[in-house]
Design an enzyme around this catalytic site. Structure first.
Site, PDB file in Angstrom:
ATOM      1  N   LEU A 174       0.832  -1.197   0.000  1.00 29.95           N
ATOM      2  CA  LEU A 174       0.000   0.000   0.000  1.00 29.95           C
ATOM      3  C   LEU A 174       0.868   1.249   0.000  1.00 29.95           C
ATOM      4  CD1 LEU A 174      -2.774  -0.798   2.647  1.00 29.95           C
ATOM      5  CD2 LEU A 174      -2.978  -0.889   0.166  1.00 29.95           C
ATOM      6  N   LYS A 175       0.414   2.293  -0.679  1.00 31.80           N
ATOM      7  CA  LYS A 175       1.076   3.594  -0.616  1.00 31.80           C
ATOM      8  C   LYS A 175       0.257   4.472   0.313  1.00 31.80           C
ATOM      9  CE  LYS A 175       3.755   7.090  -1.783  1.00 31.80           C
ATOM     10  NZ  LYS A 175       3.363   7.939  -0.635  1.00 31.80           N
TER      11      LYS A 175
END
Length: 1129
Positions: A174-175
């Site tokens: 995930l960013k």
């Protein structure tokens, strides 16, 4: 959060990837993890930092030296085995003293130290001679930034290929939406991306310290000190995404302030070594630090499903839907210790996909077995005011907020405040060091291998004139240990343009021994004098290190190009907030709604946003523009708090209908920040994610890239060039060309050198007065500001604009090569009586051309042409240089490079001041004289390499005529253009069905009667068998067909069903590579006709109509097989 280990059967893995991991893999991981053990009863151990005067400790870890396995265990970085350390005096650290029953730091900078630093002109008096040495050590860094030269689709294809062949694993994480924060211990320092000692790093230290408190509870003070000691002793840096509501708005204000560890780096005394994801998780679980959510894809089926899933979710995905889908398609899913949905919210910035070792899943399994999720012992304890409360209570100035935050952190975690303040009174300090630090560092002898490599890197970037700053600061941690012959500094390598990373990568391909250019790049520098004995020991140690060095493979044994394969995949629900709303505010308030609309339409076109979403977003953004301008008047909304207005607006908009809700993604539960927003000096955004209002360059008002250039309306032909590119001569030829551009539009020309006043306004007035005409804008149009004005003319007069540019190979940072510049200068210096006074009589003609040349700096030829095509939909190249020419003479190349360097020096000091004035006036006069001598001396060469002017005119005229006729197609600029996926289907050729129907009509009168007076295929755009639909069957179902994308699929037609309103073939799907393709539809079919007003999906009801006697079924025996291709739509 409980870990979730999910591994699916590997059905399509190549033989090379099957089987269990080798025994030494488990042993390596086990050893590395066991080395992380924390001694529960050990006292914090404060050690001497390795880099002191003559702690020259040549402990350079050469990658691959000795062929040893990468087994990590805490170790002294004092010496390399077999390499003697150079013993020099070691400076003691500031000791900890107790007062009032609590530990307080006695490490504040002493008055004597400050007096010595600022009162003795130490740097000015430090002369570089043969006894001058330096040690440079990386103090904090993040991953190298690898600019992909390949298109996103090429990278995806290569990733899929590598996993399919069993060469690698695809890792996805995930960013989180925040800013980079790096921590190297209480003495190593806290860093943001390009700075330290400010509100960003103070907030980072507070949040990290608070999370350690919550994790360790009553043991927190002890563990914080041990953690600092561990980082110092092992020279390590922990990089994190700092997510907080106090440093300005991104896509959504987080519910909590937190960090997530994204990298752990062993700095050692050599090249940084980055931990693999399994090692990061092991490290974080031992120290109870927050980890990210990670997915692994180990088979072709899972990788293709992942990319298909993203394409299906890219325009509507939120944290819940994305994580759920990835859990379903991934082979391995390891949730993070911080749930994005709970701590940040539903708006997800994106995903980061990268290639890692094929053994990653085995390594990760070992880690998860041996390092279970740690408890959170202090979550319920009271630690006093939180970040937002402290910022709210200290709103007087930034310095007060920093001081309050650091005091709240406590001395067990942050005993030294010298990066922020000189003394306990909180006085700010002048930490900037003189720029001569850099030159003296580069002139000094390197005392070890690390210093040699860092000097090599910096010299290369300076030699290539990369737009990079090497900012030097006093190192206040060492201020009490400086002397006349022993100086300490910090250096920040600040890269100003992403193009630098791409250009540096090219150099690395030519020189593989170069160290990478990192993001977040901080170096400690020690300049010192060494006597003959010490110098001999240094030379001996360096010789041993160099002889022992060897070339190394890329990460995980992959070739460097593959080891660094990475792609960032962002979601529209995030981009509409940050790029379309926040970054468009300046354009909206400064230039108005029309320019704003053009801005957001162009952004969506570049992203490849689907037509449906473009329509929906346009409607919403137009409404937003009216709403916010009405509410704010002429006072622009601040970008740092834009969500205070945008979030309530989006929430209300989403409530109107389900379509709006899907568009917005999620809205509501707004966190109010006005009372606790951190005070950022000058409005600077450390991460570079917020665009400052004064710096915003509004993007083009051009609504979109045209597929073809329309032939109706007017034409504006303009010239993004440099004086001497022959535009005026070309305009004269075009104006007098027999037959014009092949149509009846009148041609006129405006020469810039003859127009007084605002030239482009004159052009606009002329285009408005004669909208159906062709305007030759005979003036250089070198920058985006001019391009925007031209686009605005097009929008107002319904005209098209055509850029005509001199053809040139360009360089990595300029669309024009030095060869082209030499020709332009040569032409200018041959002019006489030029109307613009730029000719051989001009004393600063060379300077003027360099000024124009520099206006294009920072853009490669590909970027330059691509931007023009995206803005205007066309591009005409004017031939300039012969392809078979001999190389540019060294004397010409040398004088031009000298001029470029002088121009940079001049503009750095004097800005746009004329070259005949200022401190470099004599140098300019000398250079102008030498330029003329060199160019005139090479006049024969410069004339011989040019394409004949008549040929160039002919080529340009032919291209312009083609555009004027509307026969021109826009070239592909290779931007990402993945369509969002709605359903998967087998696409079938329409022509096949007509012959099938004709055959059936001859055999069965019922079919013949049904077909009578019906044009069955006339209104049918395509024929297909639907396999799965995103709305009906879910994203995972659609994505599962990714492995068969573009493959041939046999489809057997077994029956024809028809009623008064519709007709369809019953279909039976065949197999691909031995695997049967199945449809998620209850009745697989091909709709071939519907009556007026009947939707194609109504054909699903035909089987039921058969049972009710309301439709007819004609069996096809034997079945007819048609081949189609499996595609996403």
């Amino acid at each position: 959060m409980d870990q979730r280990w999910k591994e699916k059967p590997k059905t399509d893995m190549s033989s090379s990837a099957t089987g269990s991991a080798s025994a030494d893999v488990d042993e390596t991981v086990s050893n590395r993890i066991s080395a992380l053990s924390i001694t529960e009863n050990s006292e914090p151990h404060v050690t001497v930092p390795p880099m002191q005067l003559g702690s020259v400790q040549m402990a350079n870890q050469i990658p691959g030296q000795g062929g040893q396995k990468a087994v990590w265990k805490p170790k002294s970085y004092g010496t390399v085995s077999g390499s003697p350390a150079v013993e020099v005096e070691k400076a003691p650290l500031g000791k900890m003293v107790k007062g009032n029953g609590a530990e307080t730091a006695a490490a504040q900078i002493t008055t004597a130290g400050l007096s010595k630093l600022f009162g003795a002109n130490l740097l000015e008096n430090f002369t570089v001679d043969n006894s001058t040495y330096s040690i440079a050590q990386i103090r904090a860094t993040f991953y190298p930034k690898f600019e992909n030269e390949k298109s996103d689709q090429e990278i995806r294809t290569r990733m899929t290929e590598m996993v399919s062949k069993g060469l690698a694993t695809l890792e996805v994480s995930l960013k989180h939406s925040g800013s980079l924060f790096m921590y190297s211990g209480h003495q190593g320092g806290a860093y943001a991306k390009n700075s330290f000692g400010n509100i960003y790093t103070a907030v980072g230290v507070f949040v990290l310290g608070r999370m350690l408190r919550e994790a360790w509870g009553t043991q927190a003070a002890k563990k914080q000190a041990e953690f600092n000691d561990f980082l110092e002793r092992n020279r390590m840096c922990v990089s994190m995404e700092l997510v907080t509501a106090v440093l300005g708005d991104h896509g959504q204000r987080p519910q909590e302030d937190y960090v997530v560890v994204t990298a752990v780096t062993e700095l050692g005394n050599g090249k940084p070594k980055f931990f693999s994801t399994p090692e990061i998780i092991a490290f974080c679980r031992k120290w109870r630090l927050p980890t990210n959510h990670v997915w692994l894809f180990t088979t072709r089926k899972s990788v293709t499903s992942f990319f298909a899933a993203y394409d299906a979710l890219c325009e509507e995905g939120t944290a819940t839907s994305v994580c759920k889908t990835l859990d379903e398609v991934a082979d391995v899913s390891v949730p993070g210790s911080k749930d994005h949905i709970k701590v940040q919210g539903e708006i997800l910035e994106g995903l980061v996909a990268r290639i890692v070792s094929r053994e990653s899943s085995e390594h990760l399994e070992t880690v998860l077995e041996e390092s279970p999720p740690p408890p959170s012992e202090g979550a319920s304890l009271d630690y006093g005011p939180n970040l937002r409360e402290i910022c709210s209570a200290n709103r007087s100035d930034e310095k007060q907020q920093i001081k309050a935050l650091l005091q709240s952190v406590g001395t067990s975690f942050c005993p030294y405040h010298s990066d922020w303040f000189v003394n306990e009174a909180g006085d700010s300090h002048s930490r900037n060091a003189d720029r001569s630090v850099l030159s003296k560092f580069l002139q000094s002898h390197p005392a070890d291998y690390s210093t040699t490599k860092l000097q090599e890197m910096i010299r290369l970037m300076r030699e290539k004139r990369y737009p990079t700053a090497f900012k030097c600061y006093h190192n206040y941690h060492k201020v009490d240990y400086i002397s006349n012959d022993n100086l300490f500094y910090k250096m920040v390598i600040h890269v100003h343009s992403d193009s630098v990373f791409r250009r540096y990568q090219k150099e690395m391909r030519l020189k593989p021994e170069l160290w990478p250019l990192y993001r977040g790049f901080f170096i400690d520098i020690n300049l010192f004098k060494a006597n003959n004995e010490k110098a001999a020991e240094i030379a001996k140690s360096n010789n041993m290190v160099e002889n022992g060095s060897s070339s190394t493979l890329g990460k995980d044994g992959l070739a460097d190009e593959d080891a660094n394969l990475m792609i960032k995949l962002k979601f529209l629900t995030y981009k509409l907030r940050t790029f379309l709303i926040r970054n468009g505010l300046s354009i909206l308030f400064k230039e108005g709604p029309a320019a704003y609309k053009a801005y957001y339409l162009r952004q969506m076109k570049i992203w490849g946003t689907s037509a449906g979403k473009q329509r929906e977003l346009s409607k919403m953004l137009d409404e937003w523009a009216v709403f916010i301008r009405r509410k704010c008047g002429h006072k622009p909304l601040s970008q740092s708090t834009y969500l205070s207005e945008a979030e309530p607006f989006l929430e209300q908009y989403a409530k109107r209908n389900p379509q709006n809700q899907a568009l917005i993604g999620s809205a509501g539960n707004l966190v109010r920040t006005e009372d606790f927003l951190a005070l950022v000096d000058g409005g600077v955004d450390e991460e570079g994610d917020l665009r400052m209002e004064r710096e915003v360059t509004p993007s083009s008002p051009s609504p979109s890239v045209k597929d073809t250039v329309p032939k109706k309306g007017g034409l504006i032909i303009f010239f993004p060039g440099i004086p001497g590119c022959a535009k005026s001569a070309l305009c004269k030829e075009l104006l007098n060309a027999p037959g014009g551009f092949g149509d009846d539009r009148p041609i006129s020309s405006l020469m810039g050198d003859l127009i007084k006043g605002r030239y482009w306004q004159k052009v606009a007035d002329e285009c408005k007065r004669k909208p159906y005409s062709i305007m030759l804008a005979d003036k250089n149009a070198p920058n985006e500001e001019v391009w925007r004005q031209i686009e605005d003319m097009c929008r107002r007069t319904d005209a098209s604009a055509i850029p005509v540019v001199p053809d040139s190979e360009g360089t990595d940072s300029n669309p024009f090569s030095l060869d082209a510049l030499a020709v332009f200068m040569s032409r200018v210096l041959q002019r006489v009586n030029h109307p613009g006074n730029l000719d051989k009589a001009s004393p600063n003609a060379g300077y003027v051309l360099l000024m124009f040349y520099n206006l294009y700096d920072g853009k490669s030829r590909k970027e330059f042409e691509g931007e023009l095509v995206e803005r205007f939909g066309s591009l005409v190249k004017m031939p300039l240089l012969k392809s078979d020419r001999s190389p540019l003479p060294d004397s010409v190349k040398s004088i031009l490079e000298e001029g470029v360097d002088l121009y940079k020096l001049h503009t750095t000091r004097h800005g746009r001041l004329d070259s005949t004035k200022g401190s470099y006036a004599k140098e300019w006069a000398k250079w102008e004289k030498e330029l003329r001598e060199v160019l005139f001396g090479n006049a024969e060469y410069l004339n011989s390499v040019q394409v004949p002017f008549e040929f160039a005119v002919k080529q340009v005229l032919e291209e312009l005529k083609k555009i004027a006729r509307g026969d021109y197609s826009t070239p592909d600029t290779e931007k990402r253009k993945f369509g969002t996926i709605v359903y998967a289907a087998v696409d079938l050729p329409l022509t096949e069905f007509q012959s099938v129907l004709d055959d059936l009509a001859q055999k069965d009168p019922r079919v013949k009667a049904f077909l009578k007076n019906k044009e069955m295929l006339k209104n049918l755009n395509n024929a297909h068998v639907t396999l799965a639909h995103k709305r009906s069957h879910g994203v995972t179902a659609v994505a599962s067909y990714g492995i068969f994308l573009h493959q041939k699929v046999p489809v057997r037609l077994t029956a024809l069903l028809f009623s008064e309103k519709m007709a369809a073939f019953e279909a039976c799907l065949g197999s691909v590579n031995g695997e049967t393709i199945t449809s998620r539809n209850q009745w697989p079919h091909v709709t071939i006709w519907t009556g007026e007003g009947v939707a194609a999906k109504e054909a699903n009801a035909l089987p039921e109509l058969i049972t009710e006697g309301k439709a007819t079924q004609i069996e096809i025996s034997p079945p007819i097989t048609i081949f189609g291709t499996l595609e996403f739509y």
